[in-house]
Design an enzyme around this catalytic site. Structure first.
Site, PDB file in Angstrom:
ATOM      1  N   SER A  27       0.825  -1.214   0.000  1.00 50.36           N
ATOM      2  CA  SER A  27       0.000   0.000   0.000  1.00 50.36           C
ATOM      3  C   SER A  27       0.859   1.263   0.000  1.00 50.36           C
ATOM      4  O   SER A  27       0.351   2.352  -0.285  1.00 50.36           O
ATOM      5  CB  SER A  27      -0.951   0.010   1.189  1.00 50.36           C
ATOM      6  OG  SER A  27      -0.239   0.001   2.405  1.00 50.36           O
ATOM      7  N   CYS A  28       2.147   1.130   0.294  1.00 56.67           N
ATOM      8  CA  CYS A  28       3.061   2.279   0.222  1.00 56.67           C
ATOM      9  C   CYS A  28       3.195   2.750  -1.230  1.00 56.67           C
ATOM     10  O   CYS A  28       2.949   1.989  -2.162  1.00 56.67           O
ATOM     11  CB  CYS A  28       4.445   1.910   0.732  1.00 56.67           C
ATOM     12  SG  CYS A  28       4.554   1.635   2.504  1.00 56.67           S
TER      13      CYS A  28
END
Length: 160
Positions: A27-28
């Site tokens: 998700s980064c």
């Protein structure tokens, strides 16, 4: 510098040679800036969209909202030409989207939206991106050429 790993919440810059690499983006989001005129580039590995209210002492690279201005500041300080800088984004996957209640947006999507907003606010054109979906990626910036290659175990590599 040969190959420098940009870890979560870090910002790295370099010029002329070497590679900046972010591994295992879920998700980064990796925010990548590069100036082809001076061959100055940088990468931020952001974890979250924005810092919580009233938190002043936080790493700038942790948040999209603070990472873009800091990355830009470092590049300009090194001699980059603001008008030549282009941006790319990689990551922001929905790694656990099936656990989210319907109608909610996942953290990866929030990170992508915040990164796009921060780039727009800084007046930096987004050249290309490979974001979203449900799989992780890694990305590498070649500082000599500006070539960005993102790769996924399931989906191979892409030039951005």
């Amino acid at each position: 510098m040969d190959r420098e790993i940009v870890k979560v919440a870090e910002i790295r810059t370099g010029q002329g040679s070497g590679r900046l690499v972010a591994l295992g983006l879920g998700s980064c989001v990796a925010i990548i800036l590069w100036d082809p005129a001076t061959k100055i580039g940088g990468m931020a590995h952001v974890l979250l969209p924005a810092p919580p209210p009233r938190h002043l002492d936080v790493p700038a690279g942790r948040y999209a909202q603070t990472a873009v201005p800091e990355l830009l500041r470092r590049m300009l300080q090194a001699g980059a030409d603001r008008s030549a800088i282009v941006a790319r984004l990689v990551g922001g996957a929905a790694m656990f989207a099936n656990l989210l209640a319907p109608g909610l947006i996942h953290s990866g999507e929030r990170n992508v939206l915040a990164s796009r907003h921060a780039l727009h606010a800084a007046g930096l054109p987004l050249q290309r991106e490979w974001v979203g979906e449900d799989f992780g990626r890694s990305v590498e910036l070649d500082l000599a050429t500006g070539r960005v290659v993102a790769s996924s175990v399931r989906h191979g590599a892409r030039d951005l």
